[in-house]
Every structure is written in structure tokens, then in C-alpha cells.
Design a protein around this motif. Structure first.
Motif, short mmCIF file in Angstrom:
data_model
loop_
_atom_site.label_atom_id
_atom_site.label_comp_id
_atom_site.label_asym_id
_atom_site.label_seq_id
_atom_site.Cartn_x
_atom_site.Cartn_y
_atom_site.Cartn_z
N THR A 1 -7.50 -4.36 -9.47
CA THR A 1 -8.17 -4.21 -8.18
C THR A 1 -7.20 -4.19 -7.02
O THR A 1 -7.60 -4.07 -5.88
CB THR A 1 -9.16 -5.36 -7.97
OG1 THR A 1 -8.46 -6.60 -8.02
CG2 THR A 1 -10.25 -5.33 -9.03
N ALA A 2 -5.89 -4.32 -7.27
CA ALA A 2 -4.89 -4.28 -6.21
C ALA A 2 -3.76 -3.34 -6.60
O ALA A 2 -2.60 -3.61 -6.37
CB ALA A 2 -4.33 -5.68 -5.95
N ALA B 1 -4.69 -3.74 4.51
CA ALA B 1 -5.16 -3.02 3.33
C ALA B 1 -6.67 -3.18 3.19
O ALA B 1 -7.22 -4.25 3.42
CB ALA B 1 -4.46 -3.55 2.09
N TYR B 2 -7.35 -2.09 2.81
CA TYR B 2 -8.79 -2.17 2.57
C TYR B 2 -9.18 -1.19 1.47
O TYR B 2 -8.48 -0.21 1.20
CB TYR B 2 -9.57 -1.89 3.85
CG TYR B 2 -9.49 -0.45 4.35
CD1 TYR B 2 -10.53 0.44 4.12
CD2 TYR B 2 -8.38 -0.02 5.05
CE1 TYR B 2 -10.46 1.75 4.57
CE2 TYR B 2 -8.30 1.29 5.52
CZ TYR B 2 -9.35 2.18 5.27
OH TYR B 2 -9.27 3.45 5.72
N GLN B 3 -10.28 -1.49 0.81
CA GLN B 3 -10.74 -0.70 -0.31
C GLN B 3 -11.42 0.57 0.18
O GLN B 3 -12.39 0.52 0.95
CB GLN B 3 -11.71 -1.52 -1.17
CG GLN B 3 -11.86 -1.02 -2.59
CD GLN B 3 -10.66 -1.41 -3.45
OE1 GLN B 3 -9.84 -2.21 -3.04
NE2 GLN B 3 -10.59 -0.85 -4.65
N THR B 4 -10.93 1.73 -0.26
CA THR B 4 -11.55 3.00 0.12
C THR B 4 -12.41 3.57 -0.99
O THR B 4 -13.15 4.53 -0.77
CB THR B 4 -10.46 4.01 0.49
OG1 THR B 4 -9.58 4.20 -0.64
CG2 THR B 4 -9.65 3.52 1.68
N ASN C 1 -2.78 -0.50 -5.46
CA ASN C 1 -2.05 0.19 -4.41
C ASN C 1 -1.52 -0.75 -3.34
O ASN C 1 -1.02 -0.28 -2.32
CB ASN C 1 -2.95 1.24 -3.76
CG ASN C 1 -3.36 2.32 -4.74
OD1 ASN C 1 -2.54 2.79 -5.52
ND2 ASN C 1 -4.63 2.70 -4.73
N ILE C 2 -1.62 -2.05 -3.52
CA ILE C 2 -1.22 -2.98 -2.47
C ILE C 2 0.27 -2.88 -2.17
O ILE C 2 0.72 -3.12 -1.06
CB ILE C 2 -1.59 -4.43 -2.85
CG1 ILE C 2 -1.52 -5.33 -1.63
CG2 ILE C 2 -0.73 -4.95 -3.97
CD1 ILE C 2 -2.58 -5.05 -0.61
N THR D 1 -7.00 2.12 -2.52
CA THR D 1 -6.76 1.25 -1.38
C THR D 1 -6.21 2.06 -0.21
O THR D 1 -5.34 2.91 -0.40
CB THR D 1 -5.76 0.14 -1.74
OG1 THR D 1 -6.24 -0.57 -2.87
CG2 THR D 1 -5.58 -0.82 -0.57
#
Length: 376
Positions: free
Chosen positions: A195-196, A208-211, A198-199, A216
């Protein structure tokens, strides 16, 4: 016929007809020593550090292994074994050794039961090995590993056990060994945190935010001071706050302004003037209008009260030099003289004595002489 010995406690059994005249000694030994050890015997046994401590059941003679309660003593540098004979027997074991290590009570070649340091347990030899005599666990003391406990009273850090000995605080190497070096690396760098994913692509001063699923996005900090993060209908975006000059309220003591009753709601500037709201100003060219004023007390020096129409009690208006129209001043008083209206006449008094009167036709009556053409 020679003596034999009992299977478990090795008590001497006198053969029929044997020990004539001497059987009392054997009987006293059986009852006073051997049976007493088996029923209520309490003995201390030093545990050898570096080798097994082996107990034997000597037939007909006193033996440590025959005692029901054995307290283990001695200084240990590692976990040690107390080996007892395979005789069926009940044992109360107290591990009172120093060093913090367990003592395993067992039959030679068997597994036995590990007794944690400081613990007191009830064990039984079933003829093959030593096992727990009861499934009851005491609520006090340290629960040994063999009973599902840690074997220690306190522990700071990650608990680490080897399956038999008391737990210890795990070292870094032991943690890596237990969970695997790959798992430790992944947990450290979050390289497999799906779930991370592309951090790591972000830079300084970004959010950073979920697109989307597994995707991300990043928002770079705005350059305009006072910006805020908002939703523009399809995505997150920076916006600025639009400011306007607030409307003012002006107070004047002359000139014009909004009429009385006008509401100020902040939609436009407003002017409030004393003229337009019905109140005359106190000074200046617009000092006009009518005031309803009530005055109480003694107007002792009302020097210019030109129209004091209702000053009914202005008893001391001694300096009202211009009171030309005091039409309703019913009583005029000086220091000694008083003029009052009574019975349709003006009555003149000096102190409390009436000295003269004048009727409505102008006739004057005096209590003394009237002098004409004299000097007043």
C-alpha cells in the motif's frame, strides 16, 4: 530364610523365623527411619555443577532418594539434572539453587520435569520416568517453561526461549535467526509494503496521497503564504483565500447620514449623523432642536434662564437677571422678602410679616405709610 525388600521404598521384610531376638531393631529402623523419610522426610541435596546429581535407594538403609521433600541447593552456572531411581514414589521438589537455572528431575535416560529456579513442585516417579503429579498450577511463584510459563519473574525486551530453559531477552542476532533476515530487511525498508509502493518517489515538502489502487500521488507545498488544501471537484489542490476590505461605520456630529432605523449588515458602508437620527449636537452651528429635560434641585444661580416657564420652586433664583418671562414662578423669594400670590392678590412679606398687597386692579394696600415722589 533371608530378608527381602519392598519394591518402591526398599524397606526390609524379615524372613519367617529370621532375626530371632533381633527383629525389633529391624522393625524400629523400618518404622522410625525408612517409613518416616518416605512420609515426612525433608532433606537438602547439593546439585553438582557440571555433572548429573544421582540419587540411589539403598535397601534397608537411610537414603536421600527415599525422602518425600528434597530441597535442591548449590550454585549453578547452567541447567542441571537430578537423577532419581525408577522406584514408584511421590516427590516434593524445591529448586533453591543460586544462579537462576532450572533443575530437571528425571530417571536416568528419560526426559523428566524441569523445575525452574525458585519453584516448588509436586512430582511422581511412575516407575519409568518423573512426571507432574498434578495439573494444578500455583498462582504464586514463577511458572516454569515445562508448565507453559517463562521461567522468570521479570523480563525486559523481546522474550526468547530455547524450549526448555527460562526465557531471556532476545539479542538482535536471535531475532534475525527467529524471523529470518529477509523479513527483517523488508520490515526495515518497507520495500514490500504494497500500500506504499510509490512513497519512495516523493521529494522534500511534498504530501503523498492515494490516487488509486496501488497508486500514489504527490502534492508539492505551495509558494503562496496562507494557501489551504481543498477539493476542486475532481482532485486535491491548493487554493488561496480571497480577502475583501470590510465596510466601515462612520459617526458624525453634523452633516447627513442614514435615517434612524437603518440596519448595518456589513454589505455596505454606513454613516450615522446626530442630525439624521433626531438628536441635536451639543456644540457647533447645528446646536439646535428640542430636548425634553427634567431638572430637580434649587436653581441658585440660573443667570440667563430667559424662559423658565415652570420653575415652580425656584426659591433661590437670586441671580436670574434675565428671567423676563418667568410666567409661572408662583413664589419669588429673596434673603428677607417674599412675594406670593394668594386670594387673587400679590402678597408682600418681610420675613413672616405681611407688609403690603396689590389686587388685580393695581390697588396697593400697605401696613405702613406710602411715600410718593420720594427716593426709593
Amino acid at each position: 530364610m533371608s530378608s527381602t525388600y519392598s519394591t518402591n521404598l526398599a524397606i526390609e521384610l524379615i524372613g519367617t523365623g529370621d532375626q530371632s531376638g533381633a527383629w525389633g531393631t529391624t522393625t524400629n529402623n523400618n518404622l522410625g527411619t525408612l517409613l518416616e523419610q518416605a512420609i515426612s522426610g525433608y532433606v537438602t541435596q547439593a546439585i553438582t555443577d557440571g555433572a548429573d546429581t544421582v540419587l540411589t535407594m539403598t535397601p534397608g538403609l537411610s537414603a536421600t532418594a527415599r525422602n518425600i521433600f528434597i530441597e535442591c541447593t548449590g550454585a549453578l552456572t547452567a541447567a542441571r539434572n537430578l537423577v532419581v531411581p525408577a522406584n514408584k514414589k511421590l516427590y516434593f521438589i524445591y529448586n533453591n539453587t543460586s544462579g537462576g537455572y532450572a533443575v530437571t528431575v528425571k530417571v536416568s535416560g528419560q526426559t523428566g520435569v524441569s523445575v525452574a529456579n525458585g519453584s516448588k513442585v509436586i512430582l511422581v516417579c511412575n516407575g519409568t520416568d518423573v512426571v507432574n503429579a498434578t495439573s494444578y498450577l500455583a498462582t504464586s511463584g514463577i511458572l516454569p517453561v515445562s508448565s507453559g510459563g517463562t521461567g522468570v519473574a521479570t523480563l525486559t525486551g523481546v522474550a526468547y526461549g530455547n524450549g526448555t530453559s527460562a526465557f531471556t531477552a532476545a539479542t538482535g542476532a536471535q531475532i534475525v535467526s527467529a524471523i529470518g533476515a529477509t523479513a527483517v530487511t523488508n520490515a526495515t525498508n518497507a520495500t514490500s509494503a504494497t500500500t506504499a509502493t510509490n512513497i519512495a518517489g516523493g521529494t522534500a515538502n511534498q504530501i503523498a496521497y492515494q490516487t488509486g489502487v496501488g497508486a500514489t500521488g504527490f502534492l508539492t507545498a505551495p509558494s503562496v503564504v496562507g494557501s489551504y488544501l481543498g477539493w476542486n471537484g475532481s482532485a486535491l489542490a491548493w487554493s488561496t483565500i480571497t480577502t475583501t476590505t470590510p465596510y466601515a461605520v462612520t459617526f458624525n456630529n453634523s452633516g447627513s447620514g442614514d435615517v434612524s432605523g437603518t440596519t448595518f449588515n456589513g454589505a455596505a458602508a454606513k454613516t450615522i449623523s446626530y442630525n439624521t437620527i433626531g438628536a441635536p449636537s451639543t456644540t457647533g452651528t447645528n446646536a439646535s432642536g428640542t430636548w425634553g429635560i427634567n431638572i430637580s434641585g434649587n436653581a441658585a444661580t440660573a443667570t440667563s434662564a430667559s424662559t423658565a416657564t415652570s420653575a415652580t420652586n425656584a426659591t433661590n433664583a437670586t441671580n436670574a437677571t434675565n428671567a423676563t418671562n418667568a410666567t409661572n414662578a408662583a413664589n419669588l423669594a429673596t434673603t428677607n422678602f417674599t412675594i406670593t400670590e394668594s386670594g387673587g392678590k400679590l402678597v408682600f412679606k418681610y420675613g413672616s410679616t405681611v407688609i403690603a398687597s396689590m389686587d388685580s386692579s393695581g390697588n396697593i394696600t400697605s401696613a405702613a405709610d406710602i411715600t410718593a415722589y420720594g427716593t426709593p
